[in-house]
Enzyme design. Structure first.
Site, PDB file in Angstrom:
ATOM      1  N   HIS A  17      84.069  -2.140  55.959  1.00  0.00           N
ATOM      2  CA  HIS A  17      85.192  -1.453  55.402  1.00  0.00           C
ATOM      3  C   HIS A  17      85.942  -0.466  56.506  1.00  0.00           C
ATOM      4  CE1 HIS A  17      85.662  -3.105  51.342  1.00  0.00           C
ATOM      5  NE2 HIS A  17      84.569  -3.382  51.700  1.00  0.00           N
ATOM      6  N   HIS A 104      69.834  -4.637  48.243  1.00  0.00           N
ATOM      7  CA  HIS A 104      70.992  -4.462  49.107  1.00  0.00           C
ATOM      8  C   HIS A 104      70.282  -3.679  50.052  1.00  0.00           C
ATOM      9  CE1 HIS A 104      74.973  -4.552  50.680  1.00  0.00           C
ATOM     10  NE2 HIS A 104      75.502  -5.164  49.778  1.00  0.00           N
ATOM     11  N   ASP A 340      81.167 -11.754  45.951  1.00  0.00           N
ATOM     12  CA  ASP A 340      81.123 -13.152  45.701  1.00  0.00           C
ATOM     13  C   ASP A 340      79.995 -13.381  44.633  1.00  0.00           C
ATOM     14  OD1 ASP A 340      82.615 -14.670  47.912  1.00  0.00           O
ATOM     15  OD2 ASP A 340      81.616 -12.744  48.843  1.00  0.00           O
TER      16      ASP A 340
END
Length: 394
Positions: A17, A104, A340
């Protein structure tokens, strides 16, 4: 490190980002036709928002070539390309400032660097595929496709049954090899799952929707075939062709496994079945079967190279998860943002890109070796026969 390759070297930069992501490609031969129009189709295949099976983020992924080309041709100097991030929503990640997302990279990145990107996955996000495929000089073709999502699979019968059922089992492998010889990118892109079998794609789609509706995610596998690779590529002992492919594939975020040829299924196949028998092909030799996946002794043998990459379920999900803050306090995290339910459809062009980087690097290494060998005066006797002739004369 953020660079890959030796003779053909790619260095990426940017976070998921930040204002832009980009790449510098060094080692591309001069005189190759290259414009943004060559690169853009692959970015279109990878970008988000292609269907309701993927994240709805609306990134255009428009590439601009900044250096290394002139009048539509490469100069031999480093090629720099940049892609702006246009659909940034850092506020979607506010709660994640306090919680490391389960499975993650948040926790490991902060342990590694002492700081992490404030939004998205930072450098761990799979948004770095910016390069042109090498086809023109050697006719090398790279095609990847989704081979399984959850239990839905297009792959051949894996477990060796018995000698009595061997014929049917072997027929499934021959059918698989024939499909790998002919599958085209247009076949893969014919549906939003990117599986060349319409029937299997429909089952995969049902699996993805089931997990999407539950605000969950599901993993799967991508198979890649590389055709028309000349024999002789690979640098034993430590840069064997399959080792470099494994390095490249396992550097892609969310990957958890790599198999080449028969892979783990080959561990229960008898040697007399698994051995790829040599047969005359063209002006040389080929193999009757291809359990080796086109590589033997770490070196390409001229047959199709094929391998499989396993992708885990996307770690960021909307389902509430019991976890802990960075300070160790228990809590619940339900990720916001646009994510996703399965990364598999968008992983296909990334696998193709990394495979191409490996083949290009290994090809330039082999061409360098061949050019050096060609400069040595020869006596007319092929090197492969010199030892045999010397022994006969003893």
């Amino acid at each position: 490190m953020s660079s890959f390759g030796t003779f053909y070297r790619v260095t990426t930069f940017g976070e998921s980002h930040c204002k832009a992501v980009g790449v510098v490609v060094d080692g591309c031969p001069p005189g190759l036709a290259l414009t943004e129009a060559d690169v853009q189709p692959q970015l279109n295949r990878r970008r988000p928002g292609q269907s309701d099976l993927t994240t709805p983020r609306d990134e255009k992924d428009r590439v601009t070539i900044m250096s290394g080309t002139e009048m539509g041709f490469t100069l031999g100097t480093p090629i720099a390309m940049i892609v702006p991030n246009q659909d940034q929503r850092p506020h979607d990640y506010g709660d994640m400032d306090f919680y490391p997302r389960p499975s993650h990279a948040d926790w490991t990145y902060i342990q590694k660097y002492g700081v992490k990107a404030s939004s998205g996955g930072g450098r761990s996000s799979a948004r770095e595929t910016i390069e042109k495929y090498l086809r023109q000089a050697h006719g090398i073709e790279v095609v990847a496709f989704v081979s399984s999502i959850g239990p839905a699979s297009i792959e051949p019968m894996s477990a060796y049954p018995s000698a009595e059922a061997e014929a049917e089992w072997l027929a499934s492998w021959h059918s698989w090899w024939n499909m790998l010889k002919t599958v085209k990118r247009s076949d893969v892109d014919a549906n939003d799952v990117r599986c060349p079998s319409a029937e299997t794609a429909a089952r995969m789609r049902d699996v993805i929707y089931r997990f999407k509706d539950a605000k969950d995610s599901i993993g799967g596998t991508v198979v890649c075939v590389i055709r028309n690779v000349p024999a002789g590529l690979g640098e034993p002992c430590f840069d064997k062709l399959e080792a470099k492919l494994a390095h490249a594939m396992l550097s892609i975020p969310a990957t958890k496994g790599f198999e080449i040829g028969s892979g783990f299924a080959g561990t229960n196949i008898p040697g007399h079945v698994h051995n790829d028998k040599f047969v005359p092909k063209g002006d040389g030799l080929g193999t009757e079967t291809n359990f080796s996946g086109g590589i033997q002794g770490g070196i390409s043998n001229g047959e199709d190279i094929y391998f499989k990459v396993a992708f885990k379920p996307a770690a960021t999900i909307g389902m509430p998860q019991e976890t802990a803050t960075y300070q160790g306090e228990p809590g619940t995290l339900a990720a916001k943002g646009r994510h996703d339910p399965s990364v598999l459809p968008r992983a296909v062009p990334i696998v193709e890109a990394m495979a191409t980087l490996v083949v290009m690097d290994m090809l330039l290494a082999q061409l360098s070796r061949q050019a050096a060998a060609a400069a040595i005066p020869r006596d007319g006797v092929p090197p492969v026969l010199r030892g045999a002739l010397a022994r006969q004369s003893e």
